[in-house]
Design a protein around this motif. Structure first.
Motif, PDB file in Angstrom:
ATOM      1  N   TRP A   1     -11.214  11.291 -18.616  1.00 49.09           N
ATOM      2  CA  TRP A   1     -12.026  12.454 -18.243  1.00 49.09           C
ATOM      3  C   TRP A   1     -13.447  12.171 -18.656  1.00 49.09           C
ATOM      4  N   THR A   2     -14.400  12.804 -18.001  1.00 46.64           N
ATOM      5  CA  THR A   2     -15.797  12.403 -18.133  1.00 46.64           C
ATOM      6  C   THR A   2     -16.473  12.939 -19.383  1.00 46.64           C
ATOM      7  N   GLY A   3     -15.701  13.527 -20.299  1.00 47.64           N
ATOM      8  CA  GLY A   3     -16.229  13.861 -21.602  1.00 47.64           C
ATOM      9  C   GLY A   3     -16.828  15.249 -21.689  1.00 47.64           C
ATOM     10  N   ASP A   4     -17.666  15.414 -22.704  1.00 49.75           N
ATOM     11  CA  ASP A   4     -18.151  16.740 -23.086  1.00 49.75           C
ATOM     12  C   ASP A   4     -19.314  17.174 -22.198  1.00 49.75           C
ATOM     13  N   ASN A   5     -18.974  17.636 -21.010  1.00 47.29           N
ATOM     14  CA  ASN A   5     -20.004  18.111 -20.087  1.00 47.29           C
ATOM     15  C   ASN A   5     -20.424  19.539 -20.443  1.00 47.29           C
ATOM     16  N   HIS A   6     -21.251  20.127 -19.628  1.00 47.74           N
ATOM     17  CA  HIS A   6     -21.789  21.453 -19.898  1.00 47.74           C
ATOM     18  C   HIS A   6     -21.477  22.397 -18.742  1.00 47.74           C
ATOM     19  N   SER A   7     -21.391  23.667 -19.075  1.00 46.13           N
ATOM     20  CA  SER A   7     -21.177  24.691 -18.054  1.00 46.13           C
ATOM     21  C   SER A   7     -22.511  24.991 -17.379  1.00 46.13           C
ATOM     22  N   SER A   8     -22.863  24.122 -16.453  1.00 49.36           N
ATOM     23  CA  SER A   8     -24.124  24.279 -15.722  1.00 49.36           C
ATOM     24  C   SER A   8     -23.915  23.825 -14.292  1.00 49.36           C
ATOM     25  N   TRP A   9     -24.756  24.306 -13.399  1.00 53.22           N
ATOM     26  CA  TRP A   9     -24.639  23.925 -11.994  1.00 53.22           C
ATOM     27  C   TRP A   9     -24.963  22.450 -11.796  1.00 53.22           C
ATOM     28  N   ALA A  10     -25.887  21.928 -12.593  1.00 54.52           N
ATOM     29  CA  ALA A  10     -26.227  20.511 -12.477  1.00 54.52           C
ATOM     30  C   ALA A  10     -25.035  19.641 -12.845  1.00 54.52           C
ATOM     31  N   LYS A  11     -24.300  20.020 -13.900  1.00 54.68           N
ATOM     32  CA  LYS A  11     -23.148  19.221 -14.314  1.00 54.68           C
ATOM     33  C   LYS A  11     -21.975  19.406 -13.356  1.00 54.68           C
TER      34      LYS A  11
ATOM     35  N   LEU B   1     -19.955  30.411 -11.685  1.00 56.81           N
ATOM     36  CA  LEU B   1     -19.877  28.974 -11.915  1.00 56.81           C
ATOM     37  C   LEU B   1     -18.424  28.526 -12.029  1.00 56.81           C
ATOM     38  N   CYS B   2     -17.626  29.252 -12.811  1.00 57.83           N
ATOM     39  CA  CYS B   2     -16.237  28.845 -13.008  1.00 57.83           C
ATOM     40  C   CYS B   2     -15.453  28.951 -11.705  1.00 57.83           C
ATOM     41  N   THR B   3     -15.778  29.945 -10.898  1.00 61.47           N
ATOM     42  CA  THR B   3     -15.096  30.084  -9.613  1.00 61.47           C
ATOM     43  C   THR B   3     -15.360  28.877  -8.732  1.00 61.47           C
ATOM     44  N   ARG B   4     -16.625  28.515  -8.595  1.00 61.74           N
ATOM     45  CA  ARG B   4     -16.957  27.363  -7.754  1.00 61.74           C
ATOM     46  C   ARG B   4     -16.402  26.064  -8.338  1.00 61.74           C
ATOM     47  N   TRP B   5     -16.383  25.976  -9.674  1.00 60.47           N
ATOM     48  CA  TRP B   5     -15.882  24.743 -10.289  1.00 60.47           C
ATOM     49  C   TRP B   5     -14.368  24.632 -10.130  1.00 60.47           C
ATOM     50  N   MET B   6     -13.663  25.750 -10.243  1.00 60.58           N
ATOM     51  CA  MET B   6     -12.218  25.705 -10.023  1.00 60.58           C
ATOM     52  C   MET B   6     -11.899  25.260  -8.601  1.00 60.58           C
ATOM     53  N   GLU B   7     -12.743  25.649  -7.651  1.00 63.78           N
ATOM     54  CA  GLU B   7     -12.483  25.297  -6.254  1.00 63.78           C
ATOM     55  C   GLU B   7     -12.504  23.787  -6.030  1.00 63.78           C
ATOM     56  N   ILE B   8     -13.517  23.100  -6.557  1.00 57.75           N
ATOM     57  CA  ILE B   8     -13.561  21.649  -6.368  1.00 57.75           C
ATOM     58  C   ILE B   8     -12.701  20.948  -7.424  1.00 57.75           C
ATOM     59  N   GLY B   9     -12.639  21.516  -8.644  1.00 60.25           N
ATOM     60  CA  GLY B   9     -11.827  20.919  -9.701  1.00 60.25           C
ATOM     61  C   GLY B   9     -10.358  20.897  -9.365  1.00 60.25           C
ATOM     62  N   ALA B  10      -9.923  21.831  -8.522  1.00 56.35           N
ATOM     63  CA  ALA B  10      -8.532  21.844  -8.085  1.00 56.35           C
ATOM     64  C   ALA B  10      -8.162  20.571  -7.348  1.00 56.35           C
ATOM     65  N   PHE B  11      -9.149  19.842  -6.859  1.00 57.60           N
ATOM     66  CA  PHE B  11      -8.894  18.624  -6.084  1.00 57.60           C
ATOM     67  C   PHE B  11      -9.228  17.348  -6.868  1.00 57.60           C
ATOM     68  N   TYR B  12      -9.757  17.467  -8.104  1.00 57.12           N
ATOM     69  CA  TYR B  12      -9.992  16.267  -8.901  1.00 57.12           C
ATOM     70  C   TYR B  12      -8.689  15.450  -8.971  1.00 57.12           C
ATOM     71  N   PRO B  13      -8.762  14.139  -8.966  1.00 55.80           N
ATOM     72  CA  PRO B  13      -7.533  13.357  -9.169  1.00 55.80           C
ATOM     73  C   PRO B  13      -6.794  13.766 -10.443  1.00 55.80           C
TER      74      PRO B  13
ATOM     75  N   GLU C   1     -24.191  25.207  -5.671  1.00 57.37           N
ATOM     76  CA  GLU C   1     -25.422  25.929  -5.964  1.00 57.37           C
ATOM     77  C   GLU C   1     -25.108  27.401  -6.215  1.00 57.37           C
ATOM     78  N   GLU C   2     -25.779  27.960  -7.194  1.00 50.26           N
ATOM     79  CA  GLU C   2     -25.513  29.337  -7.593  1.00 50.26           C
ATOM     80  C   GLU C   2     -25.835  30.318  -6.470  1.00 50.26           C
TER      81      GLU C   2
END
Length: 873
Positions: free
Chosen positions: A558-568, A602-614, A701-702
């Motif tokens: 996993w890519t480590g300690d990222n941040h809850s931000s749109w850029a990350k 942010l969490c909603t949009r991240w769950m949407e793409i994160g659901a498809f992470y390998p 994007e927010e």
């Protein structure tokens, strides 16, 4: 004879984290090397002796080595090996071992090479030329070769606006630009700052030039700076040898380059099916009830949960292999494991390499008796500080460490009946600068960053003084290991910052300076072997933070300690692309972010793409607010929708992982890797191809409720409605509607997808009959593949490998049908055909139904034990 030009382009120095990157021109006066004597033919290529030319510009940053040997091995038609080393072999290469890289043994040169190799005599330089179009893809001829004990430099010419991908681990756009033009390769405990070196070391890049790709890999485990600048790539390395591999597939496809690269470093491991389900973790679970609350919350919200993870919270004073008897007593952890398994779910805990050195801690006493811990240069135990307080670190190269690590890992797995392990802090991370000092054994020393600033400054100065007092070298080695004259652009500054001192020792007297980038990689290999001894027939699950080239054959990342931000959120996609390219197919980022507080949007949009992470997992830190997806209704709904698509696609994902394991290609793929001829895709590192047939266009994007996407030529069908989009111009950007709970997903026309009916658990999902979704291309044709096995065993006694094709109204299944327990095909859907009314199979006639944009054959009841044909009219 060719002459090297010393007219070099000046590159302005710039500063990152206060460390100045030295510019190119320092080495412009280096005299270079000339061929000395006869070039010999070897069993697999050439041996070229070199001698330093006379002149100034020697000992730039270290001691110049006068006599070199270049070994050129034409290993395969696609792979060239060029190693420039010191004649006396005193420099330390990556060991030829599982904890480094096991080199292939080349008996004779390959035939029908896809490349040419040319060299000049004085000064020595070489070119690698792609035969098919005579393109020079690597060319050192016009740049000086510098070879010193602690400074090696080599440059190659590239186009001015080169399309370079790779070199890391670094948080940066996928296509590397020239603005932040230095990438440092040095494993470091850092919370994913942009453009700085972080956890892993992967000195490999893929270049796309004129629509064709090639790969370049520098097999070297020392710290290095790699400069991507206009017209040039320059390596500046602080030790070892210059051992290059070049990958030049005949077809020039980026995915073919990955195939050849993983032929060398190792294919990604094959995950068990359950590993492809949804995972959840929290650093900051307060007690076992808190963990159960999360598990139950998923169930109540009907958001799939396959695996619960417990971070270091469960430990007694954060010591491996222990329990917090107040908040996580052993019996409650065992009960959690039993609960998960009774529900056909899984459980994973963390194990860090740093071990408390308190005398009362049994793993320490055991390891001390077996003498398996890293040492200071004077032979005493190296003591660092990590979460358990003052710690020691296993030396993975010690002959006793396998027995030691097997004992504790297997005992721990048995105790909790765990399904896998999570390895963190294995760069290795330590909170002191170098050694924390002799004789320290406190379980709860203060964390430096929590102290007043003046105390932090004082302690850091004391540690710096203590580091220097021990000396900058080790016995028998006069190199300056602590402060090499060339300072790589590490974001941590001092090489020993937050890690073991570079003068600490591994078995055989090898300094940590020489093995630092391999530490996590070695632990991955050793831990995988431990798990295989625990359950020899089960595919091991290990997730690591630190990695090296080839780690993907052992572990996921996993890519480590990222941040809850749109850029990350946006950049997580590029980071996963990188690790797919590095041969770690099972990879993902902390969904919703680790640091800071995730918002509902942010969490909603991240769950949407994160659901498809390998590798798909929600995870955050103890000081952040809760971000379980069931806490917000819109997030919960978005999660249910996106995970329903993932779970429906599990047969497709599993087939892709089998391809990754066998061939070496990624599960996630950037558009440019599938279509290197389309320049419009060069910088697109948001849209994601899952394999070849699924295209994801996430919102990053927010407040956006639509998103622009590009489509390769052909027909693309909306996953949800089967509405078609015909692309004739990939450069065109298409606006797609994407309300808050929706992620656009498209199916490639020409694909046949094996699907399941999504359920809460992977097991229940897979128990349903197959649906074959046939998405027709412009010619009314389609094809696809399905791999089937028992989903968990290391060795498979029987597998099925089925190819489907649809042409002129006939669906055929061919291939290998050895797996006897496969579910039946229950439904066939055809998208893109309007005039079909009946179908026949095995003497039966079926009436077709038009439903939700597809032509549907239900109740097919087709066994997947042999080939079949279905005719549609």
């Amino acid at each position: 004879m060719r002459t090297v030009s010393h007219i070099l382009v000046a590159v302005a120095a710039f500063s990152i984290s206060g460390v100045v990157a030295q510019n190119y021109d320092v080495s412009s006066s280096a005299p270079g090397y000339a061929i000395k004597g006869k070039v010999h033919k070897t069993r697999s290529g050439l041996e070229i002796p070199l001698e330093l030319n006379d002149g100034d510009g020697v000992d730039l940053y270290g001691k110049t080595i006068r006599d070199l040997v270049v070994n050129v091995d034409f290993e395969t038609a696609d792979r060239l090996h060029v190693k420039i080393g010191d004649k006396d072999e005193k420099q330390i290469p990556v060991p030829d071992h599982a904890y480094g890289l096991e080199r292939p043994k080349t008996r004779k040169p390959a035939k029908k090479l896809n490349y040419d190799f040319k060299y000049t005599e004085n000064p020595f330089g070489f070119q690698v030329i792609r035969k098919v179009d005579k393109e020079v893809i690597f060319d050192t001829s016009d740049y000086p070769l510098v070879f010193e004990d602690q400074y090696l430099e080599l440059s190659t010419a590239v186009p001015n606006d080169a399309n370079l991908y790779g070199i890391g681990e670094v948080t940066a756009p996928f296509r590397r630009n020239n603005e932040q033009n230095v990438t440092t390769v040095f494993a470091r405990d850092a919370g994913t700052p942009f453009y700085e070196n972080i956890y892993g070391a992967h000195p490999y890049y893929n270049e796309i030039r004129k629509g064709k790709a090639h790969g370049v890999f520098l097999l070297n485990a020392h710290g290095m700076d790699v400069f991507f600048s206009e017209g040039r790539v320059t390596y500046k390395v602080i030790g070892g040898v210059l051992e290059f591999y070049f990958f030049v597939p005949k077809d020039g496809k980026p995915n073919s380059v990955l195939e050849k690269y993983t032929d060398l470093v190792g294919k990604p491991f094959m995950p068990a099916m359950w590993m492809l389900g949804w995972h959840h973790c929290r650093y900051g679970f307060k007690n076992i009830s808190h963990v159960n609350w999360a598990v139950d919350g998923y169930a109540k919200a009907n958001i799939p949960l396959e695996t619960i993870w417990v971070d270091i919270d469960y430990m007694d004073h954060m010591k491996d292999f222990t329990f917090d008897e107040i908040n996580f007593p052993e019996e409650s952890m065992v009960a959690l494991s039993e609960k998960m398994h009774a529900n056909n779910q899984r459980m994973i805990t963390m194990v860090d390499p740093a071990l408390s050195n308190n005398d009362s801690y049994l793993p320490y006493e055991h390891g001390k008796e077996m003498d398996v811990f890293m040492k200071n240069s004077d032979g005493s135990e190296y003591i660092g500080q990590v979460w358990p307080g003052f710690t020691v670190f296993p030396d993975w190269w010690h002959p006793n460490v396998t027995e030691y690590w097997d004992y504790w890992i297997i005992d721990w797995m048995k105790k909790l009946d765990l399904d896998g392990l999570w390895i963190d802090m294995n760069e290795p991370a330590s909170f002191c600068l170098g050694s924390c000092g002799d004789g320290k054994a406190n379980t709860d020393p203060p964390l430096q960053w929590e102290l007043p600033e003046e105390d932090q400054i004082r302690i850091h100065a004391e540690e710096e003084a203590a580091l220097k007092a021990r000396g900058v070298s080790i016995p028998g080695d006069d190199r300056n290991l602590l402060y090499p004259n060339y300072a790589i652009n590490s974001g941590g500054g001092n090489l020993s910052e937050r890690t073991a001192p570079m003068t600490s020792l591994h078995h055989g007297g090898i300094s940590h300076y020489d093995y630092h980038n391999l530490y996590g990689h070695a632990e991955c290999s050793l831990t995988r072997n431990s798990l295989l001894k625990y359950k020899p027939d089960e595919r091991p699950f290990i997730l690591t933070r630190s990695s090296f080239s080839g780690s993907g054959q052992y572990v996921g990342h996993w890519t480590g300690d990222n941040h809850s931000s749109w850029a990350k959120l946006k950049n997580s996609i590029a980071e996963i692309f990188n690790f797919q390219m590095f041969g770690i197919a099972y990879s993902g980022a902390d969904v919703c972010g680790f640091f800071d507080n995730a918002t509902e949007t942010l969490c909603t949009r991240w769950m949407e793409i994160g659901a498809f992470y390998p590798f798909a997992r929600n995870h955050n830190t103890l000081v952040a607010s809760h971000q379980e997806p069931f806490l917000w209704e819109r997030t919960a709904e978005a999660s249910r929708r996106a995970l329903a698509v993932r779970y429906a696609l599990l047969p497709y994902y599993y087939t892709l992982f089998e391809e990754a394991h066998r061939v070496g290609t990624g599960v996630w793929r950037p558009l440019i890797f599938a279509h290197p001829e389309v320049d419009a895709f060069l910088d697109n590192d948001v849209q994601t191809l899952v394999g070849t047939d699924i295209l994801l266009t996430p919102v990053v994007e927010e407040n956006a409720t639509s998103v622009e996407g590009q489509f390769p030529e052909g027909i693309w069908y909306d996953w949800y409605t089967y509405e078609s989009h015909v692309s004739t111009s990939p450069e065109e950007k298409v606006t797609l509607e994407a309300e808050m709970e929706h992620i656009p997903v498209h199916i490639r026309g020409g694909a046949i997808l094996p699907l399941k009916t999504p359920a809460y658990l992977v097991k229940d999902t897979y128990a349903s009959p197959y649906t074959l979704l046939v998405a027709l291309d412009q010619d009314g044709e389609a094809e696809g593949r399905l791999y089937i096995d028992d989903q968990h065993s290391v060795q498979q006694p029987a597998t099925s490998d089925i190819t489907f094709s649809y042409k002129r109204g006939v669906l055929r299944a061919k291939g290998k049908f050895d797996y006897a327990d496969a579910e039946k095909v229950g439904t066939i859907k055809i998208v893109g055909a309007d005039d079909l009314t009946t179908a026949s199979y095995n003497g039966k006639k079926f009436d077709l139904e038009s439903k939700d944009g597809a032509i549907v054959l239900e109740g097919a009841d087709i066994e997947l034990t042999c080939g079949f044909t279905v005719k549609f009219r």
